[in-house]
Design an enzyme around this catalytic site. Structure first.
Site, PDB file in Angstrom:
ATOM      1  N   HIS A 226       0.840  -1.194   0.000  1.00 37.41           N
ATOM      2  CA  HIS A 226       0.000   0.000   0.000  1.00 37.41           C
ATOM      3  C   HIS A 226       0.877   1.247   0.000  1.00 37.41           C
ATOM      4  O   HIS A 226       2.086   1.200   0.137  1.00 37.41           O
ATOM      5  CB  HIS A 226      -0.994   0.011   1.173  1.00 37.41           C
ATOM      6  CG  HIS A 226      -0.424   0.427   2.496  1.00 37.41           C
ATOM      7  ND1 HIS A 226      -1.205   0.816   3.557  1.00 37.41           N
ATOM      8  CD2 HIS A 226       0.858   0.525   2.945  1.00 37.41           C
ATOM      9  CE1 HIS A 226      -0.443   1.130   4.583  1.00 37.41           C
ATOM     10  NE2 HIS A 226       0.803   0.968   4.252  1.00 37.41           N
TER      11      HIS A 226
ATOM     12  N   CYS B 229       5.102   5.448   5.126  1.00 37.67           N
ATOM     13  CA  CYS B 229       3.960   4.865   4.400  1.00 37.67           C
ATOM     14  C   CYS B 229       3.543   5.720   3.208  1.00 37.67           C
ATOM     15  O   CYS B 229       2.733   5.297   2.395  1.00 37.67           O
ATOM     16  CB  CYS B 229       2.773   4.614   5.338  1.00 37.67           C
ATOM     17  SG  CYS B 229       2.901   3.048   6.257  1.00 37.67           S
TER      18      CYS B 229
ATOM     19  N   HIS C 128       4.971  -0.161  -0.435  1.00 39.44           N
ATOM     20  CA  HIS C 128       5.729  -1.062   0.440  1.00 39.44           C
ATOM     21  C   HIS C 128       4.732  -2.054   0.999  1.00 39.44           C
ATOM     22  O   HIS C 128       3.517  -1.845   0.923  1.00 39.44           O
ATOM     23  CB  HIS C 128       6.393  -0.265   1.586  1.00 39.44           C
ATOM     24  CG  HIS C 128       5.375   0.429   2.415  1.00 39.44           C
ATOM     25  ND1 HIS C 128       4.878   1.661   2.066  1.00 39.44           N
ATOM     26  CD2 HIS C 128       4.697   0.051   3.521  1.00 39.44           C
ATOM     27  CE1 HIS C 128       3.953   2.012   2.936  1.00 39.44           C
ATOM     28  NE2 HIS C 128       3.814   1.051   3.829  1.00 39.44           N
TER      29      HIS C 128
ATOM     30  N   HIS D  44       3.075  -4.876   3.914  1.00 39.29           N
ATOM     31  CA  HIS D  44       2.851  -5.244   5.312  1.00 39.29           C
ATOM     32  C   HIS D  44       2.369  -6.693   5.349  1.00 39.29           C
ATOM     33  O   HIS D  44       1.711  -7.161   4.417  1.00 39.29           O
ATOM     34  CB  HIS D  44       1.790  -4.363   5.965  1.00 39.29           C
ATOM     35  CG  HIS D  44       2.211  -2.948   6.189  1.00 39.29           C
ATOM     36  ND1 HIS D  44       3.033  -2.572   7.226  1.00 39.29           N
ATOM     37  CD2 HIS D  44       1.928  -1.807   5.509  1.00 39.29           C
ATOM     38  CE1 HIS D  44       3.228  -1.266   7.182  1.00 39.29           C
ATOM     39  NE2 HIS D  44       2.573  -0.774   6.147  1.00 39.29           N
TER      40      HIS D  44
ATOM     41  N   ASP E 179      -4.618 -10.713  -0.852  1.00 35.94           N
ATOM     42  CA  ASP E 179      -3.284 -11.279  -0.649  1.00 35.94           C
ATOM     43  C   ASP E 179      -2.388 -11.094  -1.876  1.00 35.94           C
ATOM     44  O   ASP E 179      -2.791 -11.381  -3.006  1.00 35.94           O
ATOM     45  CB  ASP E 179      -3.397 -12.773  -0.312  1.00 35.94           C
ATOM     46  CG  ASP E 179      -2.050 -13.366   0.098  1.00 35.94           C
ATOM     47  OD1 ASP E 179      -1.304 -12.688   0.835  1.00 35.94           O
ATOM     48  OD2 ASP E 179      -1.741 -14.495  -0.339  1.00 35.94           O
ATOM     49  N   HIS E 180      -1.176 -10.612  -1.635  1.00 34.60           N
ATOM     50  CA  HIS E 180      -0.199 -10.329  -2.694  1.00 34.60           C
ATOM     51  C   HIS E 180      -0.715  -9.314  -3.706  1.00 34.60           C
ATOM     52  O   HIS E 180      -0.365  -9.363  -4.889  1.00 34.60           O
ATOM     53  CB  HIS E 180       0.282 -11.621  -3.382  1.00 34.60           C
ATOM     54  CG  HIS E 180       1.256 -12.382  -2.535  1.00 34.60           C
ATOM     55  ND1 HIS E 180       0.887 -13.010  -1.365  1.00 34.60           N
ATOM     56  CD2 HIS E 180       2.582 -12.600  -2.674  1.00 34.60           C
ATOM     57  CE1 HIS E 180       1.943 -13.581  -0.824  1.00 34.60           C
ATOM     58  NE2 HIS E 180       2.992 -13.346  -1.589  1.00 34.60           N
TER      59      HIS E 180
ATOM     60  N   GLU F 241      -1.548  -4.479  11.501  1.00 28.05           N
ATOM     61  CA  GLU F 241      -0.685  -4.029  10.403  1.00 28.05           C
ATOM     62  C   GLU F 241       0.767  -4.394  10.717  1.00 28.05           C
ATOM     63  O   GLU F 241       1.558  -4.690   9.828  1.00 28.05           O
ATOM     64  CB  GLU F 241      -0.826  -2.536  10.179  1.00 28.05           C
ATOM     65  CG  GLU F 241      -0.122  -2.071   8.907  1.00 28.05           C
ATOM     66  CD  GLU F 241      -0.422  -0.620   8.597  1.00 28.05           C
ATOM     67  OE1 GLU F 241      -1.219  -0.367   7.685  1.00 28.05           O
ATOM     68  OE2 GLU F 241       0.132   0.254   9.273  1.00 28.05           O
TER      69      GLU F 241
END
Ligand code: NI
Length: 136
Positions: free
Chosen positions: A15, A34, A40, A42, A80-81, A125
């Site tokens: 994100h 962020c 990047h 998490h 996811d991913h 997170e």
């Protein structure tokens, strides 16, 4: 007798937190690292809690297999991913903060679970930063 059943899940996602109407300095001041433009990742941990009465026939509040499959199809597969900003339509105009991700997850699951259940979402997170949402 009201009992809470919980299921843990996990997804990795990228994100970036920013406002397009702020310059890079202001975005960094508010969102820190962020806000870096190239995104990047998490490792998000998720806990879905479902509260309801025990069914006298089955002894279940909710069949955990059903809850597991629901989390997989509604949350893990779409998130996811993925790059939350670019790949997940809910965040095309919504900053993917832990708070907003938690509310989006709640709303997606709320629609799929019977109204008789009370649900609560906890989203980590990082191991130390986590948020909770249970509607309203
Ligand atoms: Ni971040």
């Amino acid at each position: 007798m009201s009992v809470t059943v919980k299921r843990k899940a996990h997804f990795n996602a990228a994100h970036r937190l920013f406002r397009a109407d702020w310059d890079a300095d202001k975005n960094f001041e508010i969102f820190g690292k962020c806000s870096y433009p190239n995104y990047h990742g998490h490792n998000y941990d998720l806990i879905v809690a479902v509260t309801g009465d025990i069914d006298p026939e089955t002894g279940f509040v909710i069949d955990l297999k059903i809850l597991k499959d629901l989390i997989k199809s509604e949350i893990e597969e779409p998130f996811d991913h993925k790059n939350l900003n670019l790949d997940v339509p809910e965040f095309s105009n919504l900053n993917p903060t832990a708070e907003n991700i938690c509310v989006v997850i709640y709303n997606k699951l709320r629609k799929k679970l019977e109204a008789k259940f009370k649900i609560e979402i906890t989203l980590y997170e990082t191991p130390r930063n986590f948020v909770t949402y249970s509607g309203s």
